[in-house]
Motif scaffolding. Structure first.
Motif, PDB file in Angstrom:
ATOM      1  N   ILE A  27       3.093  -5.973  -5.689  1.00 61.26           N
ATOM      2  CA  ILE A  27       2.623  -5.908  -7.073  1.00 61.26           C
ATOM      3  C   ILE A  27       1.849  -4.612  -7.325  1.00 61.26           C
ATOM      4  O   ILE A  27       2.005  -3.987  -8.372  1.00 61.26           O
ATOM      5  CB  ILE A  27       1.791  -7.161  -7.429  1.00 61.26           C
ATOM      6  N   THR A  28       1.054  -4.186  -6.376  1.00 61.29           N
ATOM      7  CA  THR A  28       0.278  -2.952  -6.556  1.00 61.29           C
ATOM      8  C   THR A  28       1.196  -1.743  -6.683  1.00 61.29           C
ATOM      9  O   THR A  28       1.015  -0.899  -7.569  1.00 61.29           O
ATOM     10  CB  THR A  28      -0.719  -2.756  -5.389  1.00 61.29           C
ATOM     11  N   LYS A  29       2.199  -1.640  -5.796  1.00 59.65           N
ATOM     12  CA  LYS A  29       3.166  -0.536  -5.879  1.00 59.65           C
ATOM     13  C   LYS A  29       3.935  -0.594  -7.198  1.00 59.65           C
ATOM     14  O   LYS A  29       4.164   0.433  -7.841  1.00 59.65           O
ATOM     15  CB  LYS A  29       4.147  -0.585  -4.715  1.00 59.65           C
ATOM     16  N   ALA A  30       4.334  -1.790  -7.586  1.00 60.77           N
ATOM     17  CA  ALA A  30       5.071  -1.944  -8.842  1.00 60.77           C
ATOM     18  C   ALA A  30       4.216  -1.515 -10.023  1.00 60.77           C
ATOM     19  O   ALA A  30       4.703  -0.822 -10.933  1.00 60.77           O
ATOM     20  CB  ALA A  30       5.537  -3.392  -9.010  1.00 60.77           C
ATOM     21  N   SER A  31       2.952  -1.890 -10.026  1.00 60.17           N
ATOM     22  CA  SER A  31       2.075  -1.510 -11.143  1.00 60.17           C
ATOM     23  C   SER A  31       1.928   0.006 -11.209  1.00 60.17           C
ATOM     24  O   SER A  31       1.918   0.589 -12.299  1.00 60.17           O
ATOM     25  CB  SER A  31       0.713  -2.188 -11.038  1.00 60.17           C
ATOM     26  N   HIS A  32       1.846   0.651 -10.059  1.00 60.24           N
ATOM     27  CA  HIS A  32       1.766   2.108 -10.025  1.00 60.24           C
ATOM     28  C   HIS A  32       3.052   2.727 -10.592  1.00 60.24           C
ATOM     29  O   HIS A  32       3.011   3.644 -11.416  1.00 60.24           O
ATOM     30  CB  HIS A  32       1.512   2.593  -8.593  1.00 60.24           C
ATOM     31  N   ASN A  33       4.209   2.229 -10.135  1.00 63.06           N
ATOM     32  CA  ASN A  33       5.498   2.750 -10.604  1.00 63.06           C
ATOM     33  C   ASN A  33       5.692   2.538 -12.106  1.00 63.06           C
ATOM     34  O   ASN A  33       6.305   3.359 -12.783  1.00 63.06           O
ATOM     35  CB  ASN A  33       6.652   2.091  -9.849  1.00 63.06           C
ATOM     36  N   LEU A  34       5.193   1.419 -12.600  1.00 59.74           N
ATOM     37  CA  LEU A  34       5.355   1.083 -14.021  1.00 59.74           C
ATOM     38  C   LEU A  34       4.258   1.697 -14.891  1.00 59.74           C
ATOM     39  O   LEU A  34       4.317   1.615 -16.111  1.00 59.74           O
ATOM     40  CB  LEU A  34       5.351  -0.442 -14.191  1.00 59.74           C
ATOM     41  N   ASN A  35       3.255   2.264 -14.242  1.00 58.19           N
ATOM     42  CA  ASN A  35       2.127   2.874 -14.939  1.00 58.19           C
ATOM     43  C   ASN A  35       1.362   1.868 -15.807  1.00 58.19           C
ATOM     44  O   ASN A  35       1.012   2.152 -16.944  1.00 58.19           O
ATOM     45  CB  ASN A  35       2.591   4.073 -15.775  1.00 58.19           C
ATOM     46  N   ILE A  36       1.153   0.673 -15.248  1.00 58.32           N
ATOM     47  CA  ILE A  36       0.307  -0.332 -15.892  1.00 58.32           C
ATOM     48  C   ILE A  36      -0.670  -0.860 -14.845  1.00 58.32           C
ATOM     49  O   ILE A  36      -0.438  -0.715 -13.644  1.00 58.32           O
ATOM     50  CB  ILE A  36       1.115  -1.495 -16.530  1.00 58.32           C
ATOM     51  N   SER A  37      -1.730  -1.453 -15.297  1.00 59.83           N
ATOM     52  CA  SER A  37      -2.734  -1.944 -14.342  1.00 59.83           C
ATOM     53  C   SER A  37      -2.182  -3.131 -13.557  1.00 59.83           C
ATOM     54  O   SER A  37      -1.336  -3.886 -14.036  1.00 59.83           O
ATOM     55  CB  SER A  37      -4.013  -2.345 -15.075  1.00 59.83           C
ATOM     56  N   GLN A  38      -2.687  -3.276 -12.346  1.00 57.58           N
ATOM     57  CA  GLN A  38      -2.264  -4.389 -11.496  1.00 57.58           C
ATOM     58  C   GLN A  38      -2.626  -5.733 -12.131  1.00 57.58           C
ATOM     59  O   GLN A  38      -1.792  -6.641 -12.136  1.00 57.58           O
ATOM     60  CB  GLN A  38      -2.864  -4.218 -10.098  1.00 57.58           C
TER      61      GLN A  38
END
Length: 165
Positions: A22-33
């Motif tokens: 989830i943390t990596k995905a939030s970074h890739n999507l440019n939204i907060s975790q």
């Protein structure tokens, strides 16, 4: 049935499934975790099913998550293909639909149309000659880019209702 299901939520789900984190995905999507976690929770509530098993190492799709993943993957691929076709069509050309009540109303804009053709050779200009009641219906349906109509039956007096630059 699925009132809160939207494309962004499915993109979020898809990115989480691909990264398994989830943390990596939030970074890739440019939204907060926390926002991503909340979106995932809402998606699971909306579908009334658990999509991931969580662990300290990341997340793993459940059986239901695997099913959603495969369909989401196909859907996003189809969407991408569709958008590519639309962009190619725009690059190849398009249409300019002009509605007028008589050919007399077109005479004042013919020089402008000739300039437009030179600037945009891939755009096909189609002229619809009809009664004003028919043209106004076409205009309301969004089928005309330009509508030229006679005001008070005077040939020299015309009105452009919707135009282009």
């Amino acid at each position: 049935m699925y009132n809160n299901l939207n494309l962004n939520t499915l993109k979020y789900f898809y990115e989480i499934a691909n990264t398994k984190n989830i943390t990596k995905a939030s970074h890739n999507l440019n939204i907060s975790q926390p926002a991503l976690t909340k979106a995932l929770k809402l998606l699971e509530e909306e579908l009334n099913t658990k999509l991931f098993n969580r662990s300290k190492k990341g997340v793993i799709l459940t059986d239901e998550g695997e099913i959603l993943y495969e369909y989401t993957k196909k859907m996003l691929q189809n969407l991408g293909s569709t958008l590519n076709v639309i962009n190619e069509t725009k690059e190849q050309g398009g249409h300019l639909y002009i509605g007028a009540t008589t050919t007399n109303f077109l005479e004042p804009i013919l020089p402008t149309l000739d300039q437009f053709r030179k600037l945009h050779p891939n755009i096909k200009i189609e002229i619809v000659l009809e009664e004003i009641s028919v043209l106004e219906k076409y205009n309301k349906l969004g089928k005309l880019d330009i509508l030229i109509k006679n005001s008070y039956e005077e040939i020299d007096n015309y009105e452009i209702i919707k135009s282009f630059q």
